[in-house]
Design a protein around this motif. Sequence first.
Motif, PDB file in Angstrom:
ATOM      1  N   GLY A 274      -8.104   0.040  -6.117  1.00 33.92           N
ATOM      2  CA  GLY A 274      -7.276   0.725  -5.145  1.00 33.92           C
ATOM      3  C   GLY A 274      -7.819   2.085  -4.764  1.00 33.92           C
ATOM      4  O   GLY A 274      -7.754   2.490  -3.603  1.00 33.92           O
ATOM      5  N   TYR A 278      -8.500   2.872  -0.857  1.00 35.52           N
ATOM      6  CA  TYR A 278      -7.775   3.942  -0.150  1.00 35.52           C
ATOM      7  C   TYR A 278      -8.726   5.039   0.328  1.00 35.52           C
ATOM      8  O   TYR A 278      -8.512   5.636   1.393  1.00 35.52           O
ATOM      9  CB  TYR A 278      -6.705   4.542  -1.051  1.00 35.52           C
ATOM     10  N   LEU A 400      -0.645  -1.370   4.564  1.00 38.66           N
ATOM     11  CA  LEU A 400      -0.190  -0.472   3.503  1.00 38.66           C
ATOM     12  C   LEU A 400       0.807  -1.169   2.580  1.00 38.66           C
ATOM     13  O   LEU A 400       0.785  -0.965   1.357  1.00 38.66           O
ATOM     14  CB  LEU A 400       0.424   0.792   4.112  1.00 38.66           C
ATOM     15  N   VAL A 401       1.673  -1.995   3.153  1.00 39.75           N
ATOM     16  CA  VAL A 401       2.622  -2.751   2.325  1.00 39.75           C
ATOM     17  C   VAL A 401       1.870  -3.714   1.425  1.00 39.75           C
ATOM     18  O   VAL A 401       2.163  -3.852   0.232  1.00 39.75           O
ATOM     19  CB  VAL A 401       3.629  -3.506   3.215  1.00 39.75           C
ATOM     20  N   CYS A 403      -1.271  -3.469   0.435  1.00 38.36           N
ATOM     21  CA  CYS A 403      -2.034  -2.699  -0.545  1.00 38.36           C
ATOM     22  C   CYS A 403      -1.154  -2.274  -1.723  1.00 38.36           C
ATOM     23  O   CYS A 403      -1.602  -2.274  -2.872  1.00 38.36           O
ATOM     24  CB  CYS A 403      -2.631  -1.453   0.116  1.00 38.36           C
ATOM     25  N   LYS A 404       0.069  -1.911  -1.425  1.00 35.51           N
ATOM     26  CA  LYS A 404       0.976  -1.476  -2.486  1.00 35.51           C
ATOM     27  C   LYS A 404       1.190  -2.576  -3.502  1.00 35.51           C
ATOM     28  O   LYS A 404       1.214  -2.329  -4.726  1.00 35.51           O
ATOM     29  CB  LYS A 404       2.323  -1.068  -1.868  1.00 35.51           C
ATOM     30  N   LYS A 405       1.279  -3.822  -3.047  1.00 34.29           N
ATOM     31  CA  LYS A 405       1.428  -4.959  -3.958  1.00 34.29           C
ATOM     32  C   LYS A 405       0.125  -5.259  -4.703  1.00 34.29           C
ATOM     33  O   LYS A 405       0.123  -5.515  -5.907  1.00 34.29           O
ATOM     34  CB  LYS A 405       1.855  -6.200  -3.175  1.00 34.29           C
ATOM     35  N   ALA A 408      -0.759  -2.430  -7.313  1.00 30.36           N
ATOM     36  CA  ALA A 408       0.378  -1.920  -8.104  1.00 30.36           C
ATOM     37  C   ALA A 408       0.011  -1.705  -9.563  1.00 30.36           C
ATOM     38  O   ALA A 408       0.470  -0.763 -10.201  1.00 30.36           O
ATOM     39  CB  ALA A 408       1.555  -2.898  -8.007  1.00 30.36           C
TER      40      ALA A 408
END
Length: 410
Positions: A274, A278, A400-401, A403-405, A408
């Motif tokens: 990540g 990012y 972005l949603v 990536c968050k998963k 995590a």
Amino acid sequence: MERQMRRNVLFNTAGSLLFYICQAAITLLVTALAGAEANGLLATGMTIANVCLSAASYGMRTFQVSDLSGKYTDRSYLFSRYITLTAAGLGCLVFSFINSYSAEQRWVIFLYTGYRLIESWSDVWHGYLQKAERIDIVGISFGVRGIVTALSVTLGLLLTKDLVLTLAILFVLNAAYVLVVDIPLARRRADLKRTGGAGVKALLLECLPLAVYAFLNTTIASVPRYYCERILGSVKLGYFNNVFLPVMILQVAVIYLFVPFITTFAHLWTDRNGKGFYKGLRLLGAALVALWIAGTIGVALLGRWGLSILYPTTPEVLDYAPLLGPLVLATVCTVAATVLCHLLTIAREMRGLILGNLAGLAAALLASQPLLRAFDVYGSAWATILGIGVQAIALLAFLLVRCKKQFAAG
């Protein structure tokens, strides 16, 4: 590995840029050697060919090179491409006949679309080279084909004075190059004897969302141009394309600068890195802001002068020089949306791809006609910005949603 990456970036960017400069030069050559009316015919053909090309390519290139586990065989990718090429060609024929085009316009559409579909044919072979980390060969191939393209159009128009015959020559020479050069080089890196894995039908079904996204993605920018030709005529569409030409070269250069990093992002995603992913997104955002600032300053200072050099025989193009500013913004939005589509493909976020592109298409459809009627040809630029801008914002939100998963646990 780092040496090969530098070589990939250098040759792919330089070769691809040369190809698209030479391809863009078709507009210059037709305008100078055949006139504004012929350029208008070509502009309509270009608009339709862009949509057909996206349908034929099926949005599969990034999926192909990021298939690191070999879920689908190289044979499956090849056979699926022949199916999509056939479908795109038939679609072009149908669309050309359901619209009230002249016989000459239809021939221009058929031949120019055929020429562009050669890109989709070579694209699957180039995918084998990219997966083998030899995208430098792809760049060299693009560069040579670009020179072939420019020479074909120049000599064709000078010797025949006929746009249709020139496009026929262009089509034949490019097809011959792919057959004689591209395919033998790529075949050495492909494993076409391997069987097993999921088949062509499964591949087409899994990539169907990518095909839908690719079609929608191209259609977003094509909708304002389609209505420009229908409402204002082919000559004004030709002027729009003339002004967009130098900006498009910048757009292509930036997009192809990113292509060699697709595999890198695929590895970052698979490894759930990540931090690295990012960081790449932040660098992308900074680069886009810098591109917008530099481009805006550049066209403000040199735009009119540059157009006068590009179109010495058609000074009326200079009346549309103010289009350059909005088109720089449209280019920045296009680069952002294109890269985000690649990243969502890597993330296998098909739902977000389709919904994001649908949002952009809806915005372009709603805005094109009223903006064109209110602002003439400038409305086409603003409708393009609105459509692609909405698309890019929606795509970023979905990424972005996702990536968050994905990150995590990182």
